[in-house]
Write a protein that holds these residues in place. Structure first.
Motif, PDB file in Angstrom:
ATOM      1  N   MET A 114       0.847  -1.172   0.000  1.00  0.00           N
ATOM      2  CA  MET A 114       0.000   0.000   0.000  1.00  0.00           C
ATOM      3  C   MET A 114       0.893   1.235   0.000  1.00  0.00           C
ATOM      4  SD  MET A 114      -2.551   1.180   3.077  1.00  0.00           S
ATOM      5  CE  MET A 114      -1.340   0.678   4.268  1.00  0.00           C
ATOM      6  N   GLN A 115       0.688   2.078  -0.985  1.00  0.00           N
ATOM      7  CA  GLN A 115       1.443   3.319  -1.077  1.00  0.00           C
ATOM      8  C   GLN A 115       0.511   4.483  -0.768  1.00  0.00           C
ATOM      9  OE1 GLN A 115       3.339   4.021  -4.837  1.00  0.00           O
ATOM     10  NE2 GLN A 115       4.819   5.405  -3.917  1.00  0.00           N
ATOM     11  N   ILE A 116       0.872   5.252   0.245  1.00  0.00           N
ATOM     12  CA  ILE A 116       0.062   6.377   0.685  1.00  0.00           C
ATOM     13  C   ILE A 116       0.653   7.660   0.124  1.00  0.00           C
ATOM     14  CG2 ILE A 116      -0.696   7.685   2.706  1.00  0.00           C
ATOM     15  CD1 ILE A 116      -0.576   4.978   4.228  1.00  0.00           C
ATOM     16  N   HIS A 117      -0.220   8.512  -0.411  1.00  0.00           N
ATOM     17  CA  HIS A 117       0.204   9.775  -1.011  1.00  0.00           C
ATOM     18  C   HIS A 117      -0.369  10.935  -0.197  1.00  0.00           C
ATOM     19  CE1 HIS A 117       1.474   7.555  -4.598  1.00  0.00           C
ATOM     20  NE2 HIS A 117       0.347   6.872  -4.441  1.00  0.00           N
ATOM     21  N   PRO A 118       0.459  11.618   0.623  1.00  0.00           N
ATOM     22  CA  PRO A 118      -0.034  12.795   1.333  1.00  0.00           C
ATOM     23  C   PRO A 118      -0.515  13.832   0.324  1.00  0.00           C
ATOM     24  CG  PRO A 118       2.109  12.116   2.168  1.00  0.00           C
ATOM     25  CD  PRO A 118       1.854  11.324   0.921  1.00  0.00           C
ATOM     26  N   LEU A 175      -5.120  15.055   4.910  1.00  0.00           N
ATOM     27  CA  LEU A 175      -5.682  14.088   3.963  1.00  0.00           C
ATOM     28  C   LEU A 175      -4.595  13.454   3.118  1.00  0.00           C
ATOM     29  CD1 LEU A 175      -8.167  12.779   2.550  1.00  0.00           C
ATOM     30  CD2 LEU A 175      -8.098  14.716   0.960  1.00  0.00           C
ATOM     31  N   SER A 176      -4.656  12.136   3.029  1.00  0.00           N
ATOM     32  CA  SER A 176      -3.815  11.368   2.106  1.00  0.00           C
ATOM     33  C   SER A 176      -4.739  10.516   1.256  1.00  0.00           C
ATOM     34  CB  SER A 176      -2.848  10.452   2.873  1.00  0.00           C
ATOM     35  OG  SER A 176      -1.936  11.211   3.629  1.00  0.00           O
ATOM     36  N   VAL A 177      -4.231  10.064   0.122  1.00  0.00           N
ATOM     37  CA  VAL A 177      -5.004   9.188  -0.749  1.00  0.00           C
ATOM     38  C   VAL A 177      -4.170   7.964  -1.087  1.00  0.00           C
ATOM     39  CG1 VAL A 177      -6.440  11.038  -1.715  1.00  0.00           C
ATOM     40  CG2 VAL A 177      -4.300  10.424  -2.846  1.00  0.00           C
ATOM     41  N   SER A 178      -4.868   6.906  -1.508  1.00  0.00           N
ATOM     42  CA  SER A 178      -4.172   5.691  -1.914  1.00  0.00           C
ATOM     43  C   SER A 178      -5.052   4.889  -2.853  1.00  0.00           C
ATOM     44  CB  SER A 178      -3.794   4.826  -0.704  1.00  0.00           C
ATOM     45  OG  SER A 178      -4.897   4.107  -0.225  1.00  0.00           O
ATOM     46  N   ALA A 179      -4.427   3.883  -3.408  1.00  0.00           N
ATOM     47  CA  ALA A 179      -5.168   2.882  -4.173  1.00  0.00           C
ATOM     48  C   ALA A 179      -5.909   1.979  -3.189  1.00  0.00           C
ATOM     49  CB  ALA A 179      -4.193   2.080  -5.029  1.00  0.00           C
ATOM     50  N   GLN A 180      -6.632   1.015  -3.710  1.00  0.00           N
ATOM     51  CA  GLN A 180      -7.413   0.062  -2.921  1.00  0.00           C
ATOM     52  C   GLN A 180      -6.630  -0.442  -1.722  1.00  0.00           C
ATOM     53  OE1 GLN A 180     -10.723  -1.432  -3.452  1.00  0.00           O
ATOM     54  NE2 GLN A 180     -10.232  -1.966  -1.356  1.00  0.00           N
ATOM     55  N   ARG A 227      -9.781   2.826  -6.586  1.00  0.00           N
ATOM     56  CA  ARG A 227      -8.971   1.810  -7.255  1.00  0.00           C
ATOM     57  C   ARG A 227      -7.511   2.239  -7.362  1.00  0.00           C
ATOM     58  NH1 ARG A 227      -6.638   0.664 -11.701  1.00  0.00           N
ATOM     59  NH2 ARG A 227      -7.445   2.451 -12.806  1.00  0.00           N
ATOM     60  N   SER A 228      -7.267   3.469  -7.815  1.00  0.00           N
ATOM     61  CA  SER A 228      -5.887   3.941  -7.987  1.00  0.00           C
ATOM     62  C   SER A 228      -5.550   5.149  -7.120  1.00  0.00           C
ATOM     63  CB  SER A 228      -5.649   4.323  -9.450  1.00  0.00           C
ATOM     64  OG  SER A 228      -6.405   5.483  -9.786  1.00  0.00           O
ATOM     65  N   GLY A 229      -6.547   5.780  -6.543  1.00  0.00           N
ATOM     66  CA  GLY A 229      -6.368   7.016  -5.795  1.00  0.00           C
ATOM     67  C   GLY A 229      -6.772   8.250  -6.585  1.00  0.00           C
ATOM     68  N   THR A 230      -6.930   8.121  -7.897  1.00  0.00           N
ATOM     69  CA  THR A 230      -7.230   9.272  -8.742  1.00  0.00           C
ATOM     70  C   THR A 230      -8.598   9.875  -8.439  1.00  0.00           C
ATOM     71  OG1 THR A 230      -5.805   8.404 -10.483  1.00  0.00           O
ATOM     72  CG2 THR A 230      -7.390  10.084 -11.120  1.00  0.00           C
ATOM     73  N   ARG A 231      -9.625   9.049  -8.313  1.00  0.00           N
ATOM     74  CA  ARG A 231     -10.958   9.585  -8.004  1.00  0.00           C
ATOM     75  C   ARG A 231     -10.975  10.302  -6.659  1.00  0.00           C
ATOM     76  NH1 ARG A 231     -14.413   4.290  -9.149  1.00  0.00           N
ATOM     77  NH2 ARG A 231     -12.342   3.458  -8.914  1.00  0.00           N
ATOM     78  N   SER A 232     -10.303   9.703  -5.670  1.00  0.00           N
ATOM     79  CA  SER A 232     -10.248  10.336  -4.352  1.00  0.00           C
ATOM     80  C   SER A 232      -9.527  11.679  -4.423  1.00  0.00           C
ATOM     81  CB  SER A 232      -9.545   9.407  -3.351  1.00  0.00           C
ATOM     82  OG  SER A 232     -10.294   8.225  -3.163  1.00  0.00           O
TER      83      SER A 232
END
Length: 134
Positions: free
Chosen positions: A1-5, A10-15, A95-100
């Motif tokens: 799991m890769q978390i993107h601050p 707020l951070s986002v990630s894939a599934q 799924r990829s973090g893009t929608r979030s």
């Protein structure tokens, strides 16, 4: 799991998977926003399973499923409310973090260049949203 601050708390990630939830709690996350509809792809954990694991770990949970763009105004409002109401730091995933990431961008305030730069720093190119950023 890769978390993107992304911005603020707020951070986002894939599934994410059930096994990731304890690690997220240990990393200090206090809430999770699931932006995936159930059954989007085979083998994806369903919302109820993930929510149960999150609540067991003491994390707040919100399910705001989005299948794609454009997002309904009510969805943007619901995402914005989740950011205000849930304890942070928060992780939003799809799924990829893009929608979030796009949900955050479309409800964020500030110059479009700053919003797009924050998304880019998190690994997401949202330049196609420039006309809709406030």
């Amino acid at each position: 799991m890769q978390i993107h601050p992304l911005a603020g708390a707020l951070s986002v990630s894939a599934q994410i998977d059930v096994d990731d939830i304890a690690a997220l709690a240990a990393q200090g996350f206090r809430g999770i926003v699931n932006n995936r509809p159930d059954g989007e792809e085979p083998g994806q954990p369903d919302n109820a399973t993930l929510e149960s694991a999150a609540r067991t770990a003491g994390l707040a949970w919100r399910h705001i499923p989005v299948a794609g763009m454009p997002f309904a105004p009510a969805t943007l409002h619901e995402f914005s409310a989740a950011l205000e109401e849930l304890p942070g730091p928060l992780l939003a995933f799809c799924r990829s973090g893009t929608r979030s990431c796009a949900l955050w961008a479309l409800q964020a305030s500030g110059p479009a260049d700053d919003i797009l730069a924050a998304a880019r720093a998190a690994g997401y190119d949202l330049s196609m949203l420039r006309p809709w950023l406030r």
